[in-house]
Design a protein around this motif. Sequence first.
Motif, PDB file in Angstrom:
ATOM      1  N   ALA A  83       0.832  -1.207   0.000  1.00  0.00           N
ATOM      2  CA  ALA A  83       0.000   0.000   0.000  1.00  0.00           C
ATOM      3  C   ALA A  83       0.864   1.254   0.000  1.00  0.00           C
ATOM      4  CB  ALA A  83      -0.943  -0.003   1.203  1.00  0.00           C
ATOM      5  N   MET A  84       1.916   1.268   0.820  1.00  0.00           N
ATOM      6  CA  MET A  84       2.799   2.433   0.861  1.00  0.00           C
ATOM      7  C   MET A  84       3.580   2.567  -0.441  1.00  0.00           C
ATOM      8  SD  MET A  84       4.217   2.667   4.788  1.00  0.00           S
ATOM      9  CE  MET A  84       5.026   1.072   4.751  1.00  0.00           C
ATOM     10  N   GLY A  85       4.050   1.460  -0.987  1.00  0.00           N
ATOM     11  CA  GLY A  85       4.772   1.508  -2.259  1.00  0.00           C
ATOM     12  C   GLY A  85       3.914   2.059  -3.381  1.00  0.00           C
ATOM     13  N   ASN A  86       2.682   1.579  -3.456  1.00  0.00           N
ATOM     14  CA  ASN A  86       1.769   2.075  -4.497  1.00  0.00           C
ATOM     15  C   ASN A  86       1.421   3.544  -4.276  1.00  0.00           C
ATOM     16  OD1 ASN A  86       1.693  -0.393  -5.848  1.00  0.00           O
ATOM     17  ND2 ASN A  86      -0.045  -1.122  -4.633  1.00  0.00           N
ATOM     18  N   ALA A  87       1.237   3.926  -3.030  1.00  0.00           N
ATOM     19  CA  ALA A  87       0.909   5.322  -2.722  1.00  0.00           C
ATOM     20  C   ALA A  87       2.067   6.242  -3.083  1.00  0.00           C
ATOM     21  CB  ALA A  87       0.543   5.464  -1.246  1.00  0.00           C
ATOM     22  N   TYR A  88       3.281   5.800  -2.800  1.00  0.00           N
ATOM     23  CA  TYR A  88       4.450   6.625  -3.136  1.00  0.00           C
ATOM     24  C   TYR A  88       4.589   6.757  -4.644  1.00  0.00           C
ATOM     25  CZ  TYR A  88       9.049   8.613  -3.365  1.00  0.00           C
ATOM     26  OH  TYR A  88      10.100   9.466  -3.635  1.00  0.00           O
ATOM     27  N   GLN A  89       4.370   5.668  -5.350  1.00  0.00           N
ATOM     28  CA  GLN A  89       4.435   5.712  -6.811  1.00  0.00           C
ATOM     29  C   GLN A  89       3.434   6.729  -7.365  1.00  0.00           C
ATOM     30  OE1 GLN A  89       3.750   1.976  -8.800  1.00  0.00           O
ATOM     31  NE2 GLN A  89       3.404   2.991 -10.741  1.00  0.00           N
ATOM     32  N   ARG A  90       2.212   6.711  -6.822  1.00  0.00           N
ATOM     33  CA  ARG A  90       1.196   7.682  -7.266  1.00  0.00           C
ATOM     34  C   ARG A  90       1.620   9.111  -6.920  1.00  0.00           C
ATOM     35  NH1 ARG A  90      -1.998   3.738  -5.290  1.00  0.00           N
ATOM     36  NH2 ARG A  90      -2.460   4.859  -3.370  1.00  0.00           N
TER      37      ARG A  90
ATOM     38  N   HIS B 257       8.761   2.561   9.366  1.00  0.00           N
ATOM     39  CA  HIS B 257       9.244   1.529  10.281  1.00  0.00           C
ATOM     40  C   HIS B 257       8.097   0.946  11.109  1.00  0.00           C
ATOM     41  CE1 HIS B 257      12.305  -0.539  12.590  1.00  0.00           C
ATOM     42  NE2 HIS B 257      11.921   0.042  13.712  1.00  0.00           N
ATOM     43  N   LEU B 258       7.275   1.801  11.677  1.00  0.00           N
ATOM     44  CA  LEU B 258       6.152   1.318  12.482  1.00  0.00           C
ATOM     45  C   LEU B 258       5.128   0.584  11.630  1.00  0.00           C
ATOM     46  CD1 LEU B 258       5.677   4.307  14.946  1.00  0.00           C
ATOM     47  CD2 LEU B 258       6.677   2.054  15.419  1.00  0.00           C
ATOM     48  N   ALA B 259       4.861   1.090  10.427  1.00  0.00           N
ATOM     49  CA  ALA B 259       3.891   0.431   9.543  1.00  0.00           C
ATOM     50  C   ALA B 259       4.366  -0.958   9.129  1.00  0.00           C
ATOM     51  CB  ALA B 259       3.642   1.288   8.301  1.00  0.00           C
ATOM     52  N   LEU B 260       5.674  -1.155   9.111  1.00  0.00           N
ATOM     53  CA  LEU B 260       6.233  -2.453   8.720  1.00  0.00           C
ATOM     54  C   LEU B 260       6.568  -3.313   9.938  1.00  0.00           C
ATOM     55  CD1 LEU B 260       8.451  -1.337   5.713  1.00  0.00           C
ATOM     56  CD2 LEU B 260       6.158  -2.365   5.681  1.00  0.00           C
TER      57      LEU B 260
ATOM     58  N   THR C 128      14.999  -1.961   3.465  1.00  0.00           N
ATOM     59  CA  THR C 128      14.767  -2.431   2.091  1.00  0.00           C
ATOM     60  C   THR C 128      13.727  -1.558   1.394  1.00  0.00           C
ATOM     61  OG1 THR C 128      15.384  -4.686   2.684  1.00  0.00           O
ATOM     62  CG2 THR C 128      14.049  -4.401   0.688  1.00  0.00           C
ATOM     63  N   PHE C 129      12.631  -1.266   2.091  1.00  0.00           N
ATOM     64  CA  PHE C 129      11.570  -0.443   1.498  1.00  0.00           C
ATOM     65  C   PHE C 129      12.105   0.922   1.088  1.00  0.00           C
ATOM     66  CE2 PHE C 129       8.168   2.701   1.812  1.00  0.00           C
ATOM     67  CZ  PHE C 129       7.216   2.158   0.955  1.00  0.00           C
ATOM     68  N   LEU C 130      12.827   1.576   2.007  1.00  0.00           N
ATOM     69  CA  LEU C 130      13.341   2.911   1.707  1.00  0.00           C
ATOM     70  C   LEU C 130      14.463   2.865   0.670  1.00  0.00           C
ATOM     71  CD1 LEU C 130      13.106   4.481   5.245  1.00  0.00           C
ATOM     72  CD2 LEU C 130      11.681   5.001   3.253  1.00  0.00           C
ATOM     73  N   ALA C 131      15.244   1.810   0.670  1.00  0.00           N
ATOM     74  CA  ALA C 131      16.290   1.667  -0.355  1.00  0.00           C
ATOM     75  C   ALA C 131      15.666   1.530  -1.738  1.00  0.00           C
ATOM     76  CB  ALA C 131      17.176   0.466  -0.043  1.00  0.00           C
ATOM     77  N   TYR C 132      14.613   0.738  -1.848  1.00  0.00           N
ATOM     78  CA  TYR C 132      13.904   0.626  -3.120  1.00  0.00           C
ATOM     79  C   TYR C 132      13.317   1.982  -3.522  1.00  0.00           C
ATOM     80  CZ  TYR C 132      14.031  -4.377  -4.148  1.00  0.00           C
ATOM     81  OH  TYR C 132      14.433  -5.631  -4.497  1.00  0.00           O
TER      82      TYR C 132
END
Length: 186
Positions: A86-93, A139-142, A151-155
């Motif tokens: 959800a966060m990845g898709n939201a950031y992409q948008r 961090h808290l969401a994960l 990993t999420f932030l590196a991507y």
Amino acid sequence: MVRMSAEERRESVIRAAVAEFARGGYHGTSTEAIARRVGVSQPYLFRLFPNKQAMFLAAAERCLADTTRVMTEASEGLEGEAALHAMGNAYQRLIADDPQKLLMQMQMYVAVATAEAAGDHEFGDTVRAGWQTLWDTVHLALGADVDETTTFLAYGMLINTLVSLGFPSGHRIWSGFHDEARPSEG
């Protein structure tokens, strides 16, 4: 003619500062350009902000706060993999819908690095604080998993780089990403 309050005018200046700094960077943007975009005089601009650095930092804080808000809203009520996607898709948008946010992020990193190299560590403190809030939110969401957060932030940073460099979504350089992490075309 409806007059804006000082707070509304300040908000207009922050939006204009994001647009101008995203395009020209800290050193390449004049306060005159920001004032012109808002439709105010430079002296009025300096009644709202003491200097150019304060305008840049307000723009940087806004950019980071908006990104943090997007992550918070996207992950609300979700955990683990669902929150991650959800966060990845939201950031992409976010970066697709408002490319200035991505450009402002990149300009923040350059401005802080330049200030640090010149011995000005205070300039980066504000930006680092905003970035720390973003990190903590993710961090808290994960589930407070350091490896997942890293990993999420590196991507995300790699996506920023690839999008900034203009790699189209079909390019082979995106092959290591899941399809939902690739930018949409057109």
